[in-house]
Design a protein around this motif. Structure first.
Motif, PDB file in Angstrom:
ATOM      1  N   ALA A   1      -3.826  -5.336  -1.032  1.00 20.65           N
ATOM      2  CA  ALA A   1      -3.311  -3.982  -0.818  1.00 20.65           C
ATOM      3  C   ALA A   1      -3.612  -3.104  -2.022  1.00 20.65           C
ATOM      4  O   ALA A   1      -3.988  -1.936  -1.877  1.00 20.65           O
ATOM      5  N   PHE A   2      -3.477  -3.653  -3.232  1.00 19.10           N
ATOM      6  CA  PHE A   2      -3.771  -2.878  -4.434  1.00 19.10           C
ATOM      7  C   PHE A   2      -5.254  -2.540  -4.501  1.00 19.10           C
ATOM      8  O   PHE A   2      -5.625  -1.450  -4.923  1.00 19.10           O
ATOM      9  N   LEU A   3      -6.076  -3.486  -4.061  1.00 20.75           N
ATOM     10  CA  LEU A   3      -7.513  -3.216  -4.042  1.00 20.75           C
ATOM     11  C   LEU A   3      -7.820  -2.068  -3.089  1.00 20.75           C
ATOM     12  O   LEU A   3      -8.544  -1.130  -3.437  1.00 20.75           O
ATOM     13  N   SER A   4      -7.231  -2.111  -1.881  1.00 21.36           N
ATOM     14  CA  SER A   4      -7.540  -1.030  -0.947  1.00 21.36           C
ATOM     15  C   SER A   4      -6.955   0.290  -1.435  1.00 21.36           C
ATOM     16  O   SER A   4      -7.474   1.354  -1.135  1.00 21.36           O
ATOM     17  N   SER A   5      -5.862   0.243  -2.220  1.00 16.44           N
ATOM     18  CA  SER A   5      -5.266   1.485  -2.728  1.00 16.44           C
ATOM     19  C   SER A   5      -6.137   2.160  -3.777  1.00 16.44           C
ATOM     20  O   SER A   5      -6.159   3.384  -3.855  1.00 16.44           O
ATOM     21  N   VAL A   6      -6.829   1.380  -4.598  1.00 17.31           N
ATOM     22  CA  VAL A   6      -7.661   2.037  -5.615  1.00 17.31           C
ATOM     23  C   VAL A   6      -9.038   2.409  -5.070  1.00 17.31           C
ATOM     24  O   VAL A   6      -9.746   3.185  -5.685  1.00 17.31           O
ATOM     25  N   LEU A   7      -9.387   1.855  -3.900  1.00 17.84           N
ATOM     26  CA  LEU A   7     -10.713   2.152  -3.357  1.00 17.84           C
ATOM     27  C   LEU A   7     -10.788   3.546  -2.747  1.00 17.84           C
ATOM     28  O   LEU A   7     -11.857   4.103  -2.606  1.00 17.84           O
ATOM     29  N   THR A   8      -9.647   4.113  -2.383  1.00 19.37           N
ATOM     30  CA  THR A   8      -9.672   5.441  -1.774  1.00 19.37           C
ATOM     31  C   THR A   8      -8.514   6.284  -2.296  1.00 19.37           C
ATOM     32  O   THR A   8      -7.496   5.750  -2.733  1.00 19.37           O
ATOM     33  N   ARG A   9      -8.684   7.589  -2.254  1.00 22.77           N
ATOM     34  CA  ARG A   9      -7.627   8.492  -2.728  1.00 22.77           C
ATOM     35  C   ARG A   9      -6.632   8.807  -1.631  1.00 22.77           C
ATOM     36  O   ARG A   9      -5.564   9.329  -1.886  1.00 22.77           O
TER      37      ARG A   9
ATOM     38  N   LYS B   1      -4.033   8.217   1.373  1.00 19.46           N
ATOM     39  CA  LYS B   1      -3.032   7.204   1.728  1.00 19.46           C
ATOM     40  C   LYS B   1      -3.307   6.591   3.098  1.00 19.46           C
ATOM     41  O   LYS B   1      -3.287   5.370   3.262  1.00 19.46           O
ATOM     42  N   ALA B   2      -3.602   7.440   4.083  1.00 18.33           N
ATOM     43  CA  ALA B   2      -3.829   6.939   5.438  1.00 18.33           C
ATOM     44  C   ALA B   2      -5.027   5.999   5.474  1.00 18.33           C
ATOM     45  O   ALA B   2      -5.008   4.951   6.119  1.00 18.33           O
ATOM     46  N   ARG B   3      -6.070   6.367   4.743  1.00 17.71           N
ATOM     47  CA  ARG B   3      -7.260   5.539   4.715  1.00 17.71           C
ATOM     48  C   ARG B   3      -6.969   4.185   4.053  1.00 17.71           C
ATOM     49  O   ARG B   3      -7.453   3.148   4.494  1.00 17.71           O
ATOM     50  N   ALA B   4      -6.168   4.233   2.987  1.00 15.67           N
ATOM     51  CA  ALA B   4      -5.834   2.994   2.275  1.00 15.67           C
ATOM     52  C   ALA B   4      -5.027   2.061   3.171  1.00 15.67           C
ATOM     53  O   ALA B   4      -5.261   0.853   3.199  1.00 15.67           O
ATOM     54  N   ILE B   5      -4.087   2.628   3.923  1.00 11.61           N
ATOM     55  CA  ILE B   5      -3.290   1.792   4.825  1.00 11.61           C
ATOM     56  C   ILE B   5      -4.201   1.216   5.912  1.00 11.61           C
ATOM     57  O   ILE B   5      -4.088   0.042   6.290  1.00 11.61           O
ATOM     58  N   GLY B   6      -5.122   2.034   6.395  1.00 11.69           N
ATOM     59  CA  GLY B   6      -6.081   1.554   7.380  1.00 11.69           C
ATOM     60  C   GLY B   6      -6.900   0.391   6.851  1.00 11.69           C
ATOM     61  O   GLY B   6      -7.070  -0.631   7.513  1.00 11.69           O
ATOM     62  N   LEU B   7      -7.364   0.552   5.618  1.00 12.03           N
ATOM     63  CA  LEU B   7      -8.159  -0.508   4.991  1.00 12.03           C
ATOM     64  C   LEU B   7      -7.327  -1.773   4.812  1.00 12.03           C
ATOM     65  O   LEU B   7      -7.793  -2.894   5.078  1.00 12.03           O
ATOM     66  N   ALA B   8      -6.072  -1.588   4.392  1.00  6.43           N
ATOM     67  CA  ALA B   8      -5.174  -2.730   4.195  1.00  6.43           C
ATOM     68  C   ALA B   8      -4.957  -3.468   5.518  1.00  6.43           C
ATOM     69  O   ALA B   8      -5.003  -4.704   5.574  1.00  6.43           O
TER      70      ALA B   8
ATOM     71  N   THR C   1       0.833  -1.200   0.000  1.00  5.49           N
ATOM     72  CA  THR C   1       0.000   0.000   0.000  1.00  5.49           C
ATOM     73  C   THR C   1       0.872   1.257   0.000  1.00  5.49           C
ATOM     74  O   THR C   1       0.634   2.187  -0.784  1.00  5.49           O
ATOM     75  N   ILE C   2       1.891   1.264   0.854  1.00  2.00           N
ATOM     76  CA  ILE C   2       2.766   2.433   0.898  1.00  2.00           C
ATOM     77  C   ILE C   2       3.472   2.606  -0.440  1.00  2.00           C
ATOM     78  O   ILE C   2       3.557   3.709  -0.978  1.00  2.00           O
ATOM     79  N   HIS C   3       3.930   1.501  -1.004  1.00  2.00           N
ATOM     80  CA  HIS C   3       4.623   1.585  -2.292  1.00  2.00           C
ATOM     81  C   HIS C   3       3.709   2.154  -3.378  1.00  2.00           C
ATOM     82  O   HIS C   3       4.127   2.978  -4.184  1.00  2.00           O
ATOM     83  N   PHE C   4       2.453   1.698  -3.371  1.00  2.00           N
ATOM     84  CA  PHE C   4       1.526   2.169  -4.400  1.00  2.00           C
ATOM     85  C   PHE C   4       1.370   3.688  -4.319  1.00  2.00           C
ATOM     86  O   PHE C   4       1.420   4.388  -5.336  1.00  2.00           O
TER      87      PHE C   4
END
Lengths: 239, 255
Positions: free
Chosen positions: B137-145, B147-154, B63-66
């Motif tokens: 992780a890629f799925l959670s990265s495209v679901l939100t704009r 970064k913090a939210r995506a990491i949370g989701l991951a 997620t961080i890398h994305f």
């Protein structure tokens, strides 16, 4: 060259572009102007395929933009804020983009040389100032001799010498028959560069005509004043 | 595609986090082999690393890398390249680098200390689990704009599959213990890649005491070979299903 029909884009509840129709021809330079948030960058990003419109169609040289990517060979894009992989050096960035474009020969390195980027080829992107980054963006946009150039606020942040270099380059490419779209707020630049005017207001096309005719109609010498005139005519309540 | 993967791999190597991860895995696997002479027991300890640590690192790192590659993705999107190609190059490069780190970190000591035969399933399921969590992780990265939210989701994905899901299965089994639950458990296990990986490893190690309810039933139902095939195939599906969904979302995403 570029034909836009009934383009509509919403970001959630925000209606950014409202059924826009526009024809852009090669050999002309279009000044794209309008207040902040009027949809200029969104329109440019729609042409690039970075933003997917809700409705409508964009044709670049007869090819639809939707779900296609090959047409982007014809586009050179200079973003408003150039964001690049921070770990890369300028040299690596240029060779990488040339690599994926499969164009190692016949590159237009005029701006690369004029901005003296060669000297900084080993600098990493995250160490660059905003102005240098703009120079990188400009050099990349012109590098592959694309028939269409999309320049989003090209002169913002550049020093006076570089601005003149870039403006001369734009004029020369326009005379080479390329289609140029410039979004900017600096009227004196546009007066010098552009042949036609596209005025966006809250996602709607308010005015689209040649600058020469606009000046003749309003009887003004300078573009800035002519546009002020135009705005008064169109928006009497704001006058 | 290969050019893109090469550039992304170069970028990942440059962050040095991957070297740190490899060293961590190497150290802990060598340490475990030093502490215990019984290969079976070591494999069991390694299994816990594979089930907990590997998914966690994979999902957070990816997620961080994305998000760190956002500039790269933006730059590439304005070039004449297919959107799907850019996305898959990112996915393949990230998954490949993490799988390699895992194979070096756990596989090398395994070969060196002679546990490779018994540990082949460990290496396979660890690799597939890595890919599955990169995929999530890629799925959670495209679901939100954000970064913090995506990491949370991951992290939520990780927490759900490693901890919460087990509790849920246990609760179901306990609540409905009066009914025949075999098929239901089978379905429930298939819905969790971590469970699948655990059963896969246990089937090979043949530790019935630790297999638990679902594992024991798995063996009873399928026998070792069929059970292994069944869960392997499902694990592969788990590795790619989230990223396929993510690609569809990315196709229509505004940047």
């Amino acid at each position: 060259m570029i034909s836009i029909s009934d383009l509509d884009k919403k970001f959630g509840r925000l209606h950014v572009l409202r059924s826009l129709r526009l024809e852009l021809e090669a050999g002309k330079a279009y000044a794209l102007i309008g207040p902040n948030g009027s949809g200029k960058t969104t329109l440019l990003k729609c042409i690039l395929g970075l933003v997917i419109p809700n409705e409508g169609e964009i044709l670049v040289a007869g090819e639809s933009v939707r779900n296609h990517w090959r047409y982007r060979e014809k586009l050179g894009y200079m973003p408003q804020i150039g964001r690049y992989p921070g770990n890369m050096t300028i040299g690596q960035l240029f060779s990488m983009v040339s690599d994926v474009r499969k164009a190692s020969t016949d590159r237009d390195e005029e701006l690369y040389e004029a901005f003296q980027l060669e000297k900084m080829a080993n600098k990493r992107m995250h160490t660059l100032s905003g102005g240098t980054r703009q120079k990188v963006s400009a050099a990349l946009a012109f590098l592959f001799r694309p028939p269409v150039l999309i320049l989003d606020e090209p002169t913002a942040g550049l020093d006076p010498v570089s601005v003149e270099i870039l403006k001369d380059k734009i004029v020369r490419e326009k005379e080479n028959g390329r289609l140029i779209i410039i979004s900017s707020h600096i009227m004196s630049d546009l007066d010098y560069l552009a042949t036609d005017l596209v005025y966006l207001y809250e996602g709607e096309l308010l005015f689209h005509d040649s600058i020469a005719r606009l000046k003749a109609e309003t009887g003004e010498e300078r573009l800035g004043r002519a546009i002020a005139h135009l705005m008064q005519a169109h928006l009497p309540s704001n006058a | 595609m290969f050019q893109l993967i090469r550039y992304i791999l170069l970028d990942i190597v440059r962050t040095r986090f991957l070297l740190f991860y490899t060293a961590l895995l190497l150290l802990s696997s060598i340490g475990m082999f030093q502490l215990d002479a019984d290969t079976g027991k070591v494999l069991l300890s390694l299994m816990n690393i594979v089930l907990i640590v590997v998914p966690l690192i994979s999902v957070v790192f990816s997620t961080i890398h994305f998000y760190n590659s956002y500039e790269f993705i933006e730059l590439m999107l304005s070039q004449p390249i297919d959107r799907r190609l850019i996305f898959w190059a990112e996915f393949v490069a990230t998954a490949l680098s993490l799988v390699l780190a895992f194979l070096v970190g756990v596989g090398l000591p395994l070969v060196f200390y002679g546990g490779a035969v018994g540990g082949s399933m460990l290496l396979f399921s660890g690799s597939m689990l890595t890919v599955a969590f990169v995929s999530l992780a890629f799925l959670s990265s495209v679901l939100t704009r954000d970064k913090a939210r995506a990491i949370g989701l991951a992290l939520a994905f990780w927490l759900y599959f490693t901890l919460i899901y087990d509790a849920f299965v246990l609760w179901v089994v306990y609540q409905f213990s009066d009914y025949p639950l075999e098929t239901a458990t089978l379905v429930l296990v298939s819905l969790n890649p971590v469970d699948l990986a655990r059963i896969l490893m246990m089937l090979q190690l043949d530790i019935s005491a630790l297999m638990g309810y679902s594992g024991a039933f798995f063996k009873l139902f399928f026998g070792t070979a069929t059970g292994a095939w069944f869960s392997s195939v499902l694990l592969v599906v788990w590795s790619f299903l989230p990223v396929v969904i993510a690609t569809r979302i990315f196709q229509r995403k505004d940047l």
